[in-house]
Design a protein around this motif. Structure first.
Motif, short mmCIF file in Angstrom:
data_model
loop_
_atom_site.label_atom_id
_atom_site.label_comp_id
_atom_site.label_asym_id
_atom_site.label_seq_id
_atom_site.Cartn_x
_atom_site.Cartn_y
_atom_site.Cartn_z
N ALA A 117 17.66 86.79 4.54
CA ALA A 117 18.39 87.92 4.32
C ALA A 117 18.53 88.49 3.00
N PRO A 118 18.83 89.79 2.79
CA PRO A 118 18.91 90.30 1.18
C PRO A 118 20.05 89.45 0.60
N ASP A 119 21.04 89.50 1.12
CA ASP A 119 22.03 88.75 0.43
C ASP A 119 22.13 87.25 0.59
N GLY A 120 21.25 86.66 1.27
CA GLY A 120 20.92 85.27 1.46
C GLY A 120 20.68 84.36 0.30
N PRO A 121 20.37 83.11 0.53
CA PRO A 121 20.12 82.14 -0.75
C PRO A 121 18.95 82.52 -1.69
N ARG A 122 19.01 82.13 -2.99
CA ARG A 122 18.09 82.42 -3.64
C ARG A 122 16.98 81.45 -3.77
N TYR A 123 15.82 81.82 -3.84
CA TYR A 123 14.56 80.99 -3.76
C TYR A 123 14.37 80.09 -5.11
N LEU A 124 14.26 78.81 -4.90
CA LEU A 124 13.77 78.07 -6.35
C LEU A 124 12.27 77.85 -6.25
N SER A 125 11.92 77.69 -4.82
CA SER A 125 10.46 77.31 -4.72
C SER A 125 10.11 77.81 -3.24
N TRP A 126 8.71 78.06 -3.05
CA TRP A 126 8.03 77.96 -1.67
C TRP A 126 6.74 77.33 -1.74
N SER A 127 6.22 77.20 -0.68
CA SER A 127 4.92 76.59 -0.45
C SER A 127 4.45 76.66 0.99
N VAL A 128 3.05 76.73 1.14
CA VAL A 128 2.49 76.69 2.39
C VAL A 128 1.27 75.39 2.25
N GLN A 129 1.36 74.50 3.14
CA GLN A 129 0.48 73.48 2.89
C GLN A 129 0.57 72.43 4.16
N ALA A 135 10.78 76.19 1.93
CA ALA A 135 11.40 76.99 0.75
C ALA A 135 12.50 76.11 0.29
N ARG A 136 12.63 76.01 -0.75
CA ARG A 136 13.66 75.29 -1.53
C ARG A 136 14.76 76.36 -2.05
N LEU A 137 15.96 76.19 -1.59
CA LEU A 137 16.70 77.15 -1.73
C LEU A 137 18.05 76.97 -2.75
N ASP A 138 18.57 77.96 -3.22
CA ASP A 138 20.08 77.60 -3.99
C ASP A 138 21.20 78.53 -3.06
N ILE A 139 21.88 77.59 -2.65
CA ILE A 139 23.43 78.14 -2.02
C ILE A 139 24.37 77.75 -2.78
N GLY A 141 24.88 76.85 -5.77
CA GLY A 141 24.73 75.92 -6.70
C GLY A 141 24.17 74.51 -6.12
N ARG A 142 23.91 74.55 -4.93
CA ARG A 142 23.39 73.47 -4.00
C ARG A 142 22.12 73.76 -3.49
N ALA A 143 21.18 72.69 -3.73
CA ALA A 143 19.83 72.95 -3.29
C ALA A 143 19.62 72.48 -1.83
N VAL A 144 19.08 73.62 -1.03
CA VAL A 144 18.75 73.29 0.42
C VAL A 144 17.29 73.42 0.51
N THR A 145 16.77 72.57 1.36
CA THR A 145 15.48 72.71 1.70
C THR A 145 15.05 73.19 3.38
N VAL A 146 14.20 74.19 3.52
CA VAL A 146 14.08 74.45 4.89
C VAL A 146 12.49 74.56 5.06
N GLU A 147 12.01 73.90 6.32
CA GLU A 147 10.66 73.84 6.63
C GLU A 147 10.21 74.32 8.07
N LEU A 148 9.28 75.15 8.20
CA LEU A 148 8.65 75.91 9.49
C LEU A 148 7.38 75.36 9.71
N ALA A 149 7.34 75.02 11.12
CA ALA A 149 5.98 74.79 11.53
C ALA A 149 5.69 75.18 13.03
N ALA A 150 4.40 75.32 13.39
CA ALA A 150 4.20 75.55 14.97
C ALA A 150 4.24 74.63 16.00
N SER A 151 4.51 73.40 15.44
CA SER A 151 4.45 72.47 16.32
C SER A 151 5.51 71.22 15.49
N ALA A 152 5.79 70.46 16.30
CA ALA A 152 7.04 69.18 15.81
C ALA A 152 6.04 68.37 14.98
#
Length: 353
Positions: A117-129, A135-139, A141-152
């Motif tokens: 979202a436009p007013d959402g967290p700030r990106y610290l880094s992102w990757s695809v592999q 994406a590693r994000l700043d909320i 002042g706290r770091a949060v990491t989110v991961e997405l995949a097509a299968s568990a």
């Protein structure tokens, strides 16, 4: 996991119950390039070292972040919080997001099939592999990491954002939105959530802190109806026959002071070509005379480390490493990759990416 990743992970494990030896972390990150670093007239070796460490996937945030454990001051940064600017991956119009094409998530290292979202967290880094978009994000002042995949099954056993020693959370997740937690280093709680934000999309978020609210804030900020290009200011348009892009990682945590892009090119031949674009405002000078040319542009080869650098980028270095620890390829392959490299200018203006 690369040899560099393994060394950094081992260092973090050794110091999980005490002070992190940042000098050792930086030494590991730049060991491969010591020869060329000595020849470069820079004032930001530490900044580039931090970019290399974060680009390798290590859970270290910028100085302002309150990650697990006592504050770790990274040498050479010391940036005030108001000096850091938000950067987002370039938008890819006309490319379906994860909601419309869940099967594409993680399939192309060039593409992130989600946004924020436009007013959402700030990106610290992102990757695809390896089939995972991260994406590693700043909320706040706290770091949060989110991961997405097509299968568990595509998600690795340990979440990328967790501290090294939290064995209670290293398990297969039930993607029902439930949250699990365990005590991490220094007594700080580590939080993990598995859920499906859309049919066929498997998500995992991790953080450290007093409660789980950041996990739900990240989920609310996710936008699965859009796509973004992973490489930021760097595009690779020509690759050696039989190879493909297998990894893309971008670190923008200290932007505009510094940022880094790392891409991996590999194929049936063992090894890989690692392409890196490193930018820092404090680089005092760049090499102007090369000992090679690539598509008519000056370049410099370092045969001892197996690295080719394309010259002519102010405050930045664009290199293709085909030596240790990658190996398996040669100078001609590196020249093919750099010959088709497109770098946005000016580098410090994300609007040009």
């Amino acid at each position: 996991m690369t040899d560099l990743d393994q060394r950094i992970d081992q260092t973090l494990r050794e110091h999980a119950e005490g002070t992190v030896d940042t000098d050792r972390l930086l030494a590991v990150a730049v060991a491969r390039g010591r020869g060329r670093i000595r020849r470069r007239r820079t004032t930001t070796g530490a900044v580039l070292g931090v970019v290399a460490v974060i680009g390798a996937g290590v859970a270290l945030g910028p100085v302002d972040l309150t990650d697990s454990g006592p504050r770790v001051v990274i040498p050479g940064l010391g940036l005030p919080s108001d000096a850091v600017e938000a950067v987002t991956p370039p938008r890819l119009d006309g490319v379906p997001g994860a909601a419309a094409r869940p099967d594409l998530v993680g399939a192309d290292p060039n593409v992130l099939h989600f946004g924020l979202a436009p007013d959402g967290p700030r990106y610290l880094s992102w990757s695809v592999q390896n089939g995972v978009e991260m994406a590693r994000l700043d909320i706040d002042g706290r770091a949060v990491t989110v991961e997405l995949a097509a299968s568990a099954d595509a998600l690795p056993m340990r979440a990328q954002g967790l501290p090294a020693l939290v064995p209670e959370l290293i398990k297969d997740g039930v993607y029902d939105g439930s949250v699990s937690h365990a005590e991490g280093p220094y007594g700080v709680l580590a939080w993990l959530r598995h859920w499906q934000p859309a049919p066929g999309v498997y998500a995992r978020a991790s953080s450290s802190g007093p409660d789980e609210r950041d996990l739900f804030d990240v989920a609310a900020a996710l936008r699965l109806d859009q796509a973004h290009r992973c490489g930021g200011p760097l595009r690779l348009t020509t690759l050696p026959a039989g190879t493909r892009l297998t990894r893309c990682a971008v670190t923008v945590a200290p932007f505009p002071a510094a940022f880094g892009v790392q891409m991996m090119v590999s194929g049936s031949t063992p090894g890989a070509i690692q392409v890196e674009l490193q930018y820092a405002t404090g680089i005092a000078g760049t090499r102007t005379e090369g000992n090679r040319t690539v598509n008519g542009k000056p370049a410099h080869i370092d045969p001892q480390v197996g690295e080719l650098e394309l010259l002519g980028f102010p405050k930045a270095h664009l290199t293709a490493n085909f030596g240790w620890p990658a190996q398996g390829y040669d100078e001609e392959d590196a020249a093919t990759v750099l010959g088709g490299a497109q770098v946005a200018e000016p580098l410090d203006e994300p609007a040009s990416w």
